[in-house]
Design an enzyme around this catalytic site. Structure first.
Site, mmCIF file in Angstrom:
data_model
loop_
_atom_site.group_PDB
_atom_site.id
_atom_site.type_symbol
_atom_site.label_atom_id
_atom_site.label_comp_id
_atom_site.label_asym_id
_atom_site.label_seq_id
_atom_site.Cartn_x
_atom_site.Cartn_y
_atom_site.Cartn_z
ATOM 1 C CB SER A 157 -1.317 -0.247 1.618
ATOM 2 O OG SER A 157 -2.193 0.677 0.817
ATOM 3 C CG ASP B 94 7.421 4.914 -11.881
ATOM 4 O OD1 ASP B 94 7.775 4.132 -12.201
ATOM 5 O OD2 ASP B 94 5.957 4.939 -11.918
ATOM 6 C CE LYS C 173 -4.854 -3.396 0.778
ATOM 7 N NZ LYS C 173 -5.144 -1.923 0.247
#
Length: 539
Positions: free
Chosen positions: A290, A301, A315
């Site tokens: 999460s 990224d 998740k």
């Protein structure tokens, strides 16, 4: 039926927020459900608990979706509100079931329990006036929590002590402990700082910022290891705020996508970063989930940090809690997270009434610098470091409390522990003899497979294969005997930590564990080698 009617109004109102709702199907299905419910409760041959039947129906509905969509009855919803409101405290103790007993497994540094002398390994006899034999671990840990300033009596037994020990522990408000440890790794002159974040609760990002500031005040901070292993997540705003300490202001951190109006959201960093250029390594494992995955995914990224460790849990579903009639509540999944590159974090795909399946690698995406990253598999590390899988032997030793009981005996016989303590061959041999004397047994997958093969051979009437089957059983047994040697590295580490917990506090235990942590060692190596760090980021 009044409760059913109120629920109908809530459902229709909620449905009105969605963008692709079949209102006729909703009204038809609800009418059918109400008719069946009314006939069952009024005409079934035996008396029916109407509320229990309603909860069963709701449970069946939510159970057909995903494990995160659940209905809270009045008691559960009230407990959740108490937890969220912060009007709850603990005594700094965690108990768990070990070998059929409730045992103290953790005592928080600085807690009332530590000050009074409660230790890991103590076996609970009574808690809050209730016999430990009547309590589950979940219930026991719940009893340890309550209104700050209140107290709870605890009675325990301890190896080497004849009489039970009695404590009256005072609950305190939850301390500032989302950051469970921070410090320099190895020689502080190298400047590699380390911060472990346990959860993303209120002010988690602020705690990391203060930990980094303290490291800077202590010495020259040249690089940072952010440890999110074992971190199950928490508050989204804290994940965004933590990412913002490393990324430029206004940088995209994550997006959510859902069906209902307002569930499509974009989250960007709000303030100028406090650590804009500091080399960073983020540690993750299969439990990191999460909010942990949001931070790791955003920094990965944007090529801002090297992610080290194991592939994360995966998740990427967003839940909200909706108030329902009569003090109840419904927690439901409303959207999915994506990382800045657009990839989904969620690993498992849930379809109504269908068993969960692996989403599998989806569309390929790229980081800011052009590195390939995959969607639908959690967050994969840039540098993989596995600490090895938990073996069946290890699980059996934990279930039987073998580590705990041996550590208790060792501590009772050994008053002082040398600073250079290690589990050498002699001590490991003593532990193995202890386990064998205790008769700890376990079943391996190979043994279960052999048993299944034996059943198939019997059903087929292949009597001539029995000799070969007996040889196979002997071969499996010989391999099982080698499990202690095969998994010695993990078993030694677990035994060392269990023994250390009898002599030193959590901080010292953490320092000792970090010195032998392969993922920490790899992250430190990368941060101390600018060329290797750049290669890991594809520069």
């Amino acid at each position: 039926m009044r409760r059913l009617a109120l629920a109908a109004l809530v459902l229709v109102a909620s449905a009105a927020q969605a963008q692709d709702v079949d209102y006729f199907a909703i009204r038809k299905s609800f009418g059918l459900y109400g008719a069946v419910y009314e006939i069952l409760t009024s005409e079934y041959v035996d008396a029916i608990d109407a509320e229990s039947l309603m909860r069963s129906g709701i449970g069946a509905m939510t159970g057909a979706l995903d494990p995160y969509t659940v209905y809270y009855d009045e008691a559960t919803a009230a407990a959740s509100r108490l937890q969220q409101g912060g009007d709850v405290g603990g005594v700094g103790v965690v108990v768990a079931e070990r070998g059929g007993r409730l045992v103290v497994v953790s005592v928080l540094d600085g807690s009332d329990a530590e000050r009074q002398g409660l230790r890991p390994g103590d076996a609970v006899v009574t808690l809050g006036g209730q016999p430990a034999t009547d309590l589950s671990a979940q219930r026991a840990n719940a009893l340890l929590r309550g209104e700050p300033g209140s107290s709870v009596p605890v009675e325990v037994t301890r190896e080497g002590t004849a009489d039970p020990l009695r404590f009256v522990l005072v609950r305190a408000g939850d301390p500032d402990t989302e950051v469970t440890y921070s410090g320099f790794l190895g020689d502080s002159a190298e400047g590699v700082g380390y911060v472990r974040l346990g959860r993303f609760m209120q002010d988690a990002a602020g705690q990391v910022a203060r930990a980094a500031a303290a490291l800077r005040a202590e010495g020259e901070l040249r690089a940072l290891v952010l440890d999110l292993r074992g971190n199950p997540g928490g508050l989204l705003d804290q994940a965004v705020a933590l990412s913002g300490q490393f990324l430029p202001q206004g940088t995209l951190v994550t997006q959510t996508r859902g069906r209902a109006v307002g569930t499509d959201q974009t989250y960007r960093t709000q303030e100028a970063p406090t650590l804009p250029d500091l080399p960073v390594a983020v540690l993750v494992d299969a439990v990191s989930a999460s909010a942990s995955e949001i931070v790791a995914g955003a920094l990965q990224d944007h090529d801002r940090a090297v992610v080290v460790g194991e592939t994360t849990f995966g998740k990427g579903l967003v839940q909200v809690i909706r108030p329902m009639p009569y003090g109840t509540a419904l927690k439901l999944t409303v959207s999915r997270y994506t990382t800045p590159s657009g990839r989904e974090i969620q690993r498992l795909t849930y379809a109504q009434g269908v068993e969960a399946t692996e989403a599998g690698p989806g569309q390929a995406f790229t980081t800011t610098g052009g590195r390939a990253v995959r969607s639908g598999v959690g967050i994969e590390p840039d540098v993989a470091v596995s600490l090895g899988e938990e073996s069946e032997l290890e699980r059996a030793l934990v279930r039987s409390a073998a580590f705990l009981r041996f550590a208790n005996r060792f501590a009772a016989e050994t008053p002082d522990l040398p600073a250079s303590f290690r589990v050498d061959d002699a001590l490991f041999g003593r532990f193995r003899q202890f386990v064998e004397a205790e008769g700890v047994d376990y079943r391996t997958d190979a043994e279960r497979t052999t048993d299944a093969l034996a059943e198939d051979l019997d059903e087929a009437g292949y009597a001539g294969a029995q000799d070969a089957l007996a040889d196979l059983r002997q071969a499996v047994g010989r391999e099982k005997d080698r499990d202690f040697d095969r998994h010695a590295e993990r078993l030694r580490a677990l035994l060392r930590q269990e023994i250390l917990s009898r002599y030193v506090g959590q901080q010292a235990q953490t320092v000792a564990a970090l010195s032998e942590d392969a993922a920490v060692a790899e992250a430190r190596r990368l941060l101390l080698d600018p060329a290797a760090y750049a290669r890991a980021l594809g520069r």
